[in-house]
Design a protein around this motif. Structure first.
Motif, PDB file in Angstrom:
ATOM      1  N   GLY A 288       0.758  -1.217  -0.106  1.00  0.00           N
ATOM      2  CA  GLY A 288       0.080  -0.110  -0.031  1.00  0.00           C
ATOM      3  C   GLY A 288       0.887   1.285   0.010  1.00  0.00           C
ATOM      4  O   GLY A 288       0.228   2.232  -0.545  1.00  0.00           O
ATOM      5  N   ARG A 289       1.991   1.201   0.252  1.00  0.00           N
ATOM      6  CA  ARG A 289       3.034   2.348   0.246  1.00  0.00           C
ATOM      7  C   ARG A 289       3.989   2.342  -0.917  1.00  0.00           C
ATOM      8  O   ARG A 289       4.316   1.365  -1.167  1.00  0.00           O
ATOM      9  CB  ARG A 289       3.647   2.533   1.463  1.00  0.00           C
ATOM     10  N   ILE A 290       3.886   3.238  -1.432  1.00  0.00           N
ATOM     11  CA  ILE A 290       4.798   3.497  -2.854  1.00  0.00           C
ATOM     12  C   ILE A 290       5.655   4.586  -2.544  1.00  0.00           C
ATOM     13  O   ILE A 290       5.610   5.655  -2.084  1.00  0.00           O
ATOM     14  CB  ILE A 290       3.682   3.871  -3.973  1.00  0.00           C
ATOM     15  N   ALA A 291       7.092   4.377  -3.080  1.00  0.00           N
ATOM     16  CA  ALA A 291       8.164   5.276  -2.698  1.00  0.00           C
ATOM     17  C   ALA A 291       9.075   4.942  -4.178  1.00  0.00           C
ATOM     18  O   ALA A 291       9.157   3.830  -4.468  1.00  0.00           O
ATOM     19  CB  ALA A 291       8.805   5.436  -1.414  1.00  0.00           C
ATOM     20  N   ARG A 292       9.629   6.028  -4.561  1.00  0.00           N
ATOM     21  CA  ARG A 292      10.757   5.792  -5.356  1.00  0.00           C
ATOM     22  C   ARG A 292      11.971   6.466  -5.202  1.00  0.00           C
ATOM     23  O   ARG A 292      11.960   7.663  -4.413  1.00  0.00           O
ATOM     24  CB  ARG A 292      10.435   6.361  -6.738  1.00  0.00           C
ATOM     25  N   GLY A 293      13.029   5.941  -5.402  1.00  0.00           N
ATOM     26  CA  GLY A 293      14.289   6.427  -5.481  1.00  0.00           C
ATOM     27  C   GLY A 293      15.589   5.788  -4.546  1.00  0.00           C
ATOM     28  O   GLY A 293      15.279   4.672  -3.848  1.00  0.00           O
TER      29      GLY A 293
ATOM     30  N   GLY B  65      16.996   1.095  -4.418  1.00  0.00           N
ATOM     31  CA  GLY B  65      15.599   1.514  -4.825  1.00  0.00           C
ATOM     32  C   GLY B  65      14.602   0.820  -4.237  1.00  0.00           C
ATOM     33  O   GLY B  65      14.694  -0.076  -3.432  1.00  0.00           O
ATOM     34  N   TYR B  66      13.246   0.753  -4.679  1.00  0.00           N
ATOM     35  CA  TYR B  66      12.358  -0.153  -3.938  1.00  0.00           C
ATOM     36  C   TYR B  66      11.692  -1.341  -4.794  1.00  0.00           C
ATOM     37  O   TYR B  66      11.045  -0.916  -5.884  1.00  0.00           O
ATOM     38  CB  TYR B  66      11.021   0.895  -3.566  1.00  0.00           C
TER      39      TYR B  66
ATOM     40  N   GLU C 262      10.088   0.100 -10.328  1.00  0.00           N
ATOM     41  CA  GLU C 262      11.477   0.055  -9.744  1.00  0.00           C
ATOM     42  C   GLU C 262      12.068  -1.339  -9.679  1.00  0.00           C
ATOM     43  O   GLU C 262      13.025  -1.386  -9.971  1.00  0.00           O
ATOM     44  CB  GLU C 262      11.508   0.742  -8.230  1.00  0.00           C
ATOM     45  N   GLU C 263      11.005  -2.230  -9.368  1.00  0.00           N
ATOM     46  CA  GLU C 263      11.445  -3.713  -9.513  1.00  0.00           C
ATOM     47  C   GLU C 263      11.983  -4.025 -10.617  1.00  0.00           C
ATOM     48  O   GLU C 263      13.093  -4.637 -10.794  1.00  0.00           O
ATOM     49  CB  GLU C 263      10.455  -4.573  -8.873  1.00  0.00           C
ATOM     50  N   THR C 264      11.116  -3.596 -11.852  1.00  0.00           N
ATOM     51  CA  THR C 264      11.598  -3.823 -13.175  1.00  0.00           C
ATOM     52  C   THR C 264      12.957  -3.276 -13.424  1.00  0.00           C
ATOM     53  O   THR C 264      13.747  -4.034 -14.083  1.00  0.00           O
ATOM     54  CB  THR C 264      10.519  -3.399 -13.954  1.00  0.00           C
TER      55      THR C 264
ATOM     56  N   LYS D  96      20.093  -2.841 -17.467  1.00  0.00           N
ATOM     57  CA  LYS D  96      20.247  -1.470 -17.629  1.00  0.00           C
ATOM     58  C   LYS D  96      20.228  -1.062 -16.329  1.00  0.00           C
ATOM     59  O   LYS D  96      21.267  -0.284 -15.911  1.00  0.00           O
ATOM     60  CB  LYS D  96      19.241  -0.820 -18.553  1.00  0.00           C
ATOM     61  N   GLY D  97      19.243  -1.346 -15.419  1.00  0.00           N
ATOM     62  CA  GLY D  97      19.381  -1.009 -14.080  1.00  0.00           C
ATOM     63  C   GLY D  97      20.757  -1.370 -13.089  1.00  0.00           C
ATOM     64  O   GLY D  97      21.380  -0.478 -12.475  1.00  0.00           O
TER      65      GLY D  97
END
Ligand SMILES: [Zn+2]
Length: 382
Positions: free
Chosen positions: A114-119, A222-223, A229-231, A237-238
């Protein structure tokens, strides 16, 4: 060496145009320990498809490959290079034994459903100032719960109790400045080179950083719990962009902090190891007893820490007979004094309900020493 270096340069000209390289330091070796978090029975954070342990390892190995290929003066040591379980103190021991100049721990973040974050975030050792940072440390430290004898190995540290983290409040880390310098450069590279969201440099109480005696950082790539972000984290490349970002930061850190022209400074390795416990925390024990010839570590339970000296019979000590030592301007009250670690561990358990966050400290001939090492020594004697 030089010829190989030139050939490689010609072959990969396009890459080399943008790839920073190590300045050569003849006859000297810089040791970097790359620590891929989790592994084996401990998957770390789990995404829809990916496991944290695999992402961490992919980035760690690629980072190590870049350094090995481009820095002839640097030795790369991995805490693991395959999918195996390594304990947190085992990881720190690898770094300390290698007399490493730098420790880079690589992890992947996650949030509850339910919680989303990026970075990306990069951590150095310290007291978490924000709850989110404490949560990250709790999650990363909780891997000790699957280690055998974790209570004894980590001196009663409970990774899920906020009280356990109080000890990080007054911890003075003499490598702080260098660690933060690297952390900033990593975050900056994640942003500019890999185009990631920069969630900043933070501090929190990571056990794996606490036990290392060199500049050290813990990276959250990352998350894994955020689908895009998982992808990215699972993609070629990631992995390439993230490892290259850390590599770029490593190069500029090393240029800045590793001065090869002064041999005695660059490799005072023996001193460094001996200093690890005593210098990290400058201490002076104020006990009234006669100095003992006994060289064995003495264990005590630390129950309280205050900025001013308590008056005789202070109610804060709740009737417990305690003595104190001073450290970083704080008065630290201890009770129980024994070379038998188990005895002190039992005492700590009894005191826990009265003094929340009580923990075990160790001294040798009046000087504070690393408690993990003291426990190991105690066990070896038995
Ligand atoms: Zn992790």
């Amino acid at each position: 060496m030089r010829i190989k270096y030139l050939i490689r340069q010609l072959l990969c000209l396009c890459l080399w145009l943008v790839l920073p390289v190590c300045s050569m330091a003849e006859g000297q070796e810089f040791v970097v320990v790359i620590d891929a978090g989790h592994g084996g029975k401990d998957p770390g954070a789990v995404g829809k498809k990916a496991y944290e342990k695999n992402i961490n390892l992919d980035v760690a190995l690629e980072l190590g490959r870049l350094i090995k290929n481009n820095c002839a003066d640097t030795r790369v040591v991995y805490t693991r290079s395959t999918d195996v379980f390594v304990s947190l103190d085992g990881r720190a021991k690898i770094a300390n034994d290698a007399k490493a100049d730098l420790f880079i721990s690589i992890h992947t973040n996650a949030l509850e459903k339910g919680r989303i974050a990026r970075g990306t975030e990069t951590y150095t050792l310290g007291m978490a100032r924000a709850n989110d940072n404490l949560e990250v440390a709790k999650r990363e430290n909780s891997v000790i719960l699957v280690e055998e004898n974790y209570e004894e190995r980590y001196a009663g540290f409970n990774p899920n109790s906020a009280e356990s983290y109080i000890m990080f409040e007054f911890m003075q880390d003499k490598y702080m400045e260098q660690s933060v310098s690297l952390a900033r450069q990593i975050q900056s590279q994640f942003k500019t080179h890999a185009g990631r969201v920069d969630k900043g440099v933070h501090q929190a109480g990571f056990l794996v950083l606490r036990a290392t005696s060199m500049p050290s950082v813990l990276v959250e790539l990352g998350y894994i719990s955020t689908p895009d972000e998982e992808t990215y984290l699972s993609s070629k490349k990631g992995v390439a962009d993230l490892s290259r970002s850390i590599y770029n930061a490593f190069i500029s850190y090393k240029k800045e902090h590793f001065k090869p022209s002064v041999p005695s400074v660059a490799k005072a390795t023996n001193e460094k190891k001996e200093a690890s416990a005593s210098e990290k925390k400058e201490t002076k024990k104020q006990t009234g007893g006669e100095s003992k010839r006994d060289d064995r570590p003495v264990f005590m339970v630390q129950i309280l820490s205050t900025s001013t000296k308590l008056p005789e019979g202070s109610s804060k000590l709740k009737g417990v007979k305690a003595s104190y030592y001073t450290e970083n301007g704080m008065y630290k009250y201890t009770t129980g004094e024994s070379t038998d670690y188990n005895e002190v561990l039992n005492l700590k358990r009894r005191l826990e309900s009265t003094f929340k966050g009580a923990f075990i400290v160790a001294f040798r001939q009046g000087k504070k020493v690393d408690v993990q090492e003291a426990i190991r020594e105690f066990k070896a004697q038995k």
